[in-house]
Scaffold this active site. Sequence first.
Site, short mmCIF file in Angstrom:
data_model
loop_
_atom_site.label_atom_id
_atom_site.label_comp_id
_atom_site.label_asym_id
_atom_site.label_seq_id
_atom_site.Cartn_x
_atom_site.Cartn_y
_atom_site.Cartn_z
N ASP A 61 0.86 -1.18 0.00
CA ASP A 61 0.00 0.00 0.00
C ASP A 61 0.90 1.23 0.00
O ASP A 61 2.12 1.11 0.17
CB ASP A 61 -1.01 -0.01 1.15
CG ASP A 61 -0.39 0.14 2.54
OD1 ASP A 61 0.82 -0.15 2.68
OD2 ASP A 61 -1.09 0.54 3.47
N TYR A 63 3.05 4.63 0.81
CA TYR A 63 3.75 5.13 1.99
C TYR A 63 2.80 5.98 2.82
O TYR A 63 2.12 6.86 2.26
CB TYR A 63 4.96 5.98 1.59
CG TYR A 63 6.05 5.24 0.87
CD1 TYR A 63 6.73 4.18 1.46
CD2 TYR A 63 6.44 5.61 -0.42
CE1 TYR A 63 7.76 3.51 0.79
CE2 TYR A 63 7.46 4.96 -1.09
CZ TYR A 63 8.11 3.90 -0.48
OH TYR A 63 9.12 3.25 -1.13
N PHE A 74 6.53 1.92 -4.31
CA PHE A 74 7.93 2.08 -3.89
C PHE A 74 8.52 3.45 -4.22
O PHE A 74 9.62 3.77 -3.77
CB PHE A 74 8.84 0.99 -4.49
CG PHE A 74 8.53 -0.39 -3.99
CD1 PHE A 74 8.90 -0.80 -2.72
CD2 PHE A 74 7.87 -1.30 -4.81
CE1 PHE A 74 8.61 -2.08 -2.26
CE2 PHE A 74 7.57 -2.59 -4.36
CZ PHE A 74 7.95 -2.98 -3.09
N HIS A 183 10.87 -9.69 0.52
CA HIS A 183 10.58 -8.27 0.35
C HIS A 183 11.86 -7.46 0.55
O HIS A 183 12.72 -7.83 1.36
CB HIS A 183 9.51 -7.85 1.37
CG HIS A 183 8.89 -6.53 1.07
ND1 HIS A 183 9.47 -5.34 1.45
CD2 HIS A 183 7.75 -6.21 0.42
CE1 HIS A 183 8.70 -4.34 1.06
NE2 HIS A 183 7.66 -4.82 0.42
#
Length: 216
Positions: A61, A63, A74, A183
Amino acid sequence: MKTDWREALRPFLQTPAFQTLRKAVAERYAREETLPPEPCLYAALQLCPLADTRVVILGQDPYPTPGQAHGLAFSVLPPQPPPPSLRNMLTEIAQDVGSSQIRGGDLTPWAKQGVLLLNAILTVRAHAPLAHANLGWEAFTDTVIQTVSARREHVVFLLWGAKAKAKRALIDETRHLILTAAHPSPLSAYHGFFGCRHFSQANAYLAAHGERPIVW
């Protein structure tokens, strides 16, 4: 949203589920600080049309820190510095392909080359990660993934972390390449993200199928 996305997603956009989602999102923007800014809500689809999509990078989701999210997974706009996960991505790129064209944290150049930077959830309440996890975004973004799988050929899907890997079932592996790893978060990057060499592997696959490599 780009015309080809609008047409491709039209069956879902006409469902009661999407109408409920639109109403819920509009209410969140009206009553609480919601990120990204509303004009950036569909930036991933606006900057990367379906017809141009060659790589999909799936985030979770946006930031939750105001000033960071701008609709691309990202990515952050200047003057914001790259957050930790993005710093680790850029470190892996440097180790994998030698250098990155990204000098700050804005990944728009990737999107313009056909990299769909898609979060599974497109909005978040400021300072509250995953606050909008139950609004219905997952059904929308699952449809986006399925649409890429069905309508495109030889796309590279980069699935990092358990939640992204769970989307594997949505993708036709006979038509596309799926690369999975931990991740890039500092909590997990040393457990399989660093050294994954996904960026060079993606480019090798694209080149083998007559597509331009991505300038990472």
